[in-house]
Design a protein around this motif. Sequence first.
Motif, PDB file in Angstrom:
ATOM      1  N   UNK A 296      78.290 105.863  25.040  1.00 12.89           N
ATOM      2  CA  UNK A 296      78.068 104.445  24.744  1.00 12.89           C
ATOM      3  C   UNK A 296      78.452 104.001  23.339  1.00 12.89           C
TER       4      UNK A 296
ATOM      5  N   UNK B  75      80.368 102.259  20.525  1.00 17.76           N
ATOM      6  CA  UNK B  75      81.302 101.140  20.571  1.00 17.76           C
ATOM      7  C   UNK B  75      81.109 100.247  19.354  1.00 17.76           C
TER       8      UNK B  75
ATOM      9  N   UNK C  77      86.132  97.584  22.708  1.00 17.18           N
ATOM     10  CA  UNK C  77      86.054  97.420  24.165  1.00 17.18           C
ATOM     11  C   UNK C  77      85.347  98.584  24.853  1.00 17.18           C
ATOM     12  N   UNK C  78      84.539  99.304  24.106  1.00 17.20           N
ATOM     13  CA  UNK C  78      83.801 100.409  24.707  1.00 17.20           C
ATOM     14  C   UNK C  78      82.811  99.899  25.744  1.00 17.20           C
ATOM     15  N   UNK C  79      82.691 100.611  26.875  1.00 17.41           N
ATOM     16  CA  UNK C  79      81.716 100.234  27.904  1.00 17.41           C
ATOM     17  C   UNK C  79      80.953 101.486  28.360  1.00 17.41           C
TER      18      UNK C  79
ATOM     19  N   UNK D 221      72.892 104.480  13.763  1.00 15.56           N
ATOM     20  CA  UNK D 221      73.734 103.344  14.119  1.00 15.56           C
ATOM     21  C   UNK D 221      72.795 102.180  14.393  1.00 15.56           C
TER      22      UNK D 221
ATOM     23  N   UNK E 110      75.250  98.271  16.472  1.00 11.39           N
ATOM     24  CA  UNK E 110      75.655  98.198  17.876  1.00 11.39           C
ATOM     25  C   UNK E 110      74.815  99.066  18.795  1.00 11.39           C
ATOM     26  N   UNK E 111      74.158 100.069  18.212  1.00 11.16           N
ATOM     27  CA  UNK E 111      73.388 100.996  19.050  1.00 11.16           C
ATOM     28  C   UNK E 111      71.930 101.092  18.605  1.00 11.16           C
TER      29      UNK E 111
ATOM     30  N   UNK F 230      69.383 102.286  21.065  1.00  9.57           N
ATOM     31  CA  UNK F 230      69.136 103.677  21.454  1.00  9.57           C
ATOM     32  C   UNK F 230      67.778 104.164  20.937  1.00  9.57           C
TER      33      UNK F 230
ATOM     34  N   UNK G 104      79.601  91.103  27.154  1.00  8.10           N
ATOM     35  CA  UNK G 104      81.050  91.302  27.126  1.00  8.10           C
ATOM     36  C   UNK G 104      81.411  92.665  27.748  1.00  8.10           C
ATOM     37  N   UNK G 105      80.531  93.634  27.549  1.00  9.93           N
ATOM     38  CA  UNK G 105      80.789  94.958  28.124  1.00  9.93           C
ATOM     39  C   UNK G 105      80.775  94.926  29.647  1.00  9.93           C
TER      40      UNK G 105
ATOM     41  N   UNK H  20      84.040  93.392  30.855  1.00  8.36           N
ATOM     42  CA  UNK H  20      85.146  94.353  30.787  1.00  8.36           C
ATOM     43  C   UNK H  20      85.053  95.348  31.949  1.00  8.36           C
ATOM     44  N   UNK H  21      83.845  95.824  32.166  1.00  7.28           N
ATOM     45  CA  UNK H  21      83.616  96.781  33.256  1.00  7.28           C
ATOM     46  C   UNK H  21      84.053  96.188  34.593  1.00  7.28           C
TER      47      UNK H  21
END
Lengths: 468, 421
Positions: free
Chosen positions: A328, A330, A338-340, B317, B320-321, B324, B399-400, B403-404
């Motif tokens: 995960x 990104x 564009x990581x998914x 992080x 963005x993470x 977690x 957005x993820x 894209x998926x």
Amino acid sequence: MRLRNLWLAAAAVLALAACDAPGKGSAKTPAFEASADPFPSTYKAYPSGTLLIWNATVLDGIGGRIENGSVLIQDGKIAAVGADLKAPEGAATLDARGKWITPGIIDNHSHLGAYPSPGVDSHGDGNEISGPVTAEVWVEHSVWPQDAGFTRALAGGITSLQILPGSANLFGGRGVTLKNVPARTMQGMKFPGAPYTLKMACGENPKRVYGYGRGSTPGGAPYSRMGNVAGYRDAWIKATDYKKQLDKAKAGNGEPPKRDLELETLAGVLNGDILVHMHCYRADEMAVIMDLSKEFDYKVTAFHHAVESYKIADKLAEYGACSSMWADWWGFKMEAYDGIAENIPLVHNAGACAIVHSDSDVGIQHLNQEAAKAWADGKRIGIDIPMEEAWEWLSINPAKTLGIDDKTGSLEPGKMADVVVWTGNPFSTYSKAEKVYIDGALMFDRDDPANNPVMDFELGQPGEGDRK
Amino acid sequence: MIRRILLSLTILTAAPVALAEPVAVYGKSVWTGTSQGTITDGVVVIDNGRVVAVGPASTPVPAGAKEVRAEWVTPGLISAFSRTGITEVSGVDDTNDAGAGGSHFSAALDAADGFNPDATAIGVTRLAGFTRLAVAPQARSNLFGGQGFLANTSGAVDSVFRDRAFAFIMLGENGASLSGGSRPASWTTLRGAFDDVRFFGARYMSHNEGNVLTRMDAQALMPAVKGDQLILFQARRASDLNAVMDFAEANPSLRIAIVGADEGWRVAERLAKLDIPVMVDSFSNLPASFSQLAATGENAKRLAEAGVTVAIVNLDNDDHLAHLASQIAGNAVANGMAFDDAMRALTTAPAEIYGMPGLGVLAPGARADVVAWDGDPLEVTSAPTAVYIDGEAQSMVSRQTELRDRYRTLDESQRPLAYKH
């Protein structure tokens, strides 16, 4: 499923053939052949007895799952895997009721030892930033075996790992594959018979480090992605010439070229002796690199990070490159934007080779959880991969990219007994690696402090020998 | 600490304006964060932006209530220390408003001025079950990072619900480096800055500069120095934590919390005695620096068992993470922390640290931040199936996910994938 990586096995066989080539006599074998081994492994398996681990859920790492299964370890090798194994006379037995057994995890992207803990400047040995092409450096010469990160990885079930140089350069240098055993020297960890690898890098890193002079323009080439590709091609042209001269000399037709460490490594790739591991995030760049490799007749074994592999999973399957991915990560830079979360299952689902890698001294400690996330995220969009198949991302697939899948990476008779006993389902956050065997020897036991290695750096420091 | 505090539900801030339909969220397990514990086969009833009932599945629900069924139901998780929403792409400077190394100002920098509710990480964070964020600026020009804020993850334009919620101050190795090169320099800077604030009138009567701070920075730091605002120190080494506690004892009116605290377990009793909460990253178990030599995955467990209020965060992080933190909390459980303590570390503990009554719990009167999960929220294989913020169902698209969905199949035989949206 496993056929898609046959070419890798073939490459490994060729590499071995090159090593073993008889005829001319070792005295006459030129020292500069890529297959030469000037810093040989001194690793020997530690003593182990015959051991039957029974009553566990066994994932064999190649798609098989056995409930109430057993694994028999003998002479450091897997002797048998099955449902109703009997302990040979004199064998030790371990009742693993409620526990799970898997092959040891193999991380094919680590910088342990090269960027060790503590991460002070004096320890920053992972990237030879001095030029965009540093194929002449070997990361094994940077590996500090006292990195406590190795022991934490061991506690996470890592039994083998590839140490790579960093990704600043177009050609970062040679990687090295290690057994995750504590040792006084790098050679004491080196995986016997593993082929060398070459680290290359796409995209933002090389152009930022060189063209933009790490932030202060102007630097030197490459300044752009097109500059990156020109840099690769330029180097491969030189390597092709070098190899030609070498081949001629070998055939008794003229003198060998002047020894050149950089071209030696690149020629080793063109010979098929050295496996290419390429840091590449974006789908369109991977597509360019696949064509580039055809232009110079080599193969990319694995794209690393490969955050956009899901966009070209069909093309990766057709070409036959593995993707070494995070579950995960990104957003930390443009090429990771564009990581998914479904990257790994989408790649797997397209018939391409998927791998879970860490690139992190933290991530390497729970790669099983990273695989679990990807597995569950796949399931949610209807890609229902059996767990026993998903485990291929953690052991056999990375083993293939390192040319060691004939020796480890699955629980098959005759292979190294690199085995993890988990406290429970390893796709649960709450499960831990309880016992880790490497070549049959118990190298880590969560419940026995005497079987928890403590690195030199940690001795006499606060926290020495504490549970980690 | 937190578990002994009764939430004062009478001082809740104003209810949200939008009134959504009542919802009954049924869960095989409902983790309440209150003395109700985890209810097996329970229900959380939401109406008018509030939780109106929490109890067994037999609890009466309003007529016409929408029914949602899940494996687990929890309060919305709280990301207790993040940079989420103040950076779009960390490595792209133009999009990164987390810190300002070139600024003349420091303590006055208000991170909320850089918040973008449209940041793509907000949706990703929400889809991971986090409904509230504490966002801290990075300290770049000196050890005073500036003002942190609290926001929800709805992505709405008004999602910041409290700016200037805390002052962020960097200590330890990083603080030393930001202060000129040593810990003594940090502490001299810190004490000098506090004096600048305390003698504000005299110091800034005719000048814009104090011993340490500019006039604006001193003004901004005033509520913290007066004890009206939380001070969040980042520090890792036991000796640094002790230095913070010495400072706390010498300045008993200050409200202090610590982020990092990798060696916190070594001084856990003193932290508990002084009632200083900590936010820890339970993945920290390496001697990654000389300030983390005693780092262990059991840190959170040992701190909680000593009675320290513990929040769990992702310091590796934090933009963005940051979400977690739930995986990290699960690992804390694997390392011996009680499940309830780990859940509190994502809910009631941050609510207590930042003073957010009515958040982090499922109780009648609480704000209806509710998450429905397809499994145990601390398992890496689980994910939210529905997220409510102030009673409103949130979009489960990011957005993820777009894209998926575009690349779920790669068939371009009829049209390029760019037409799939």
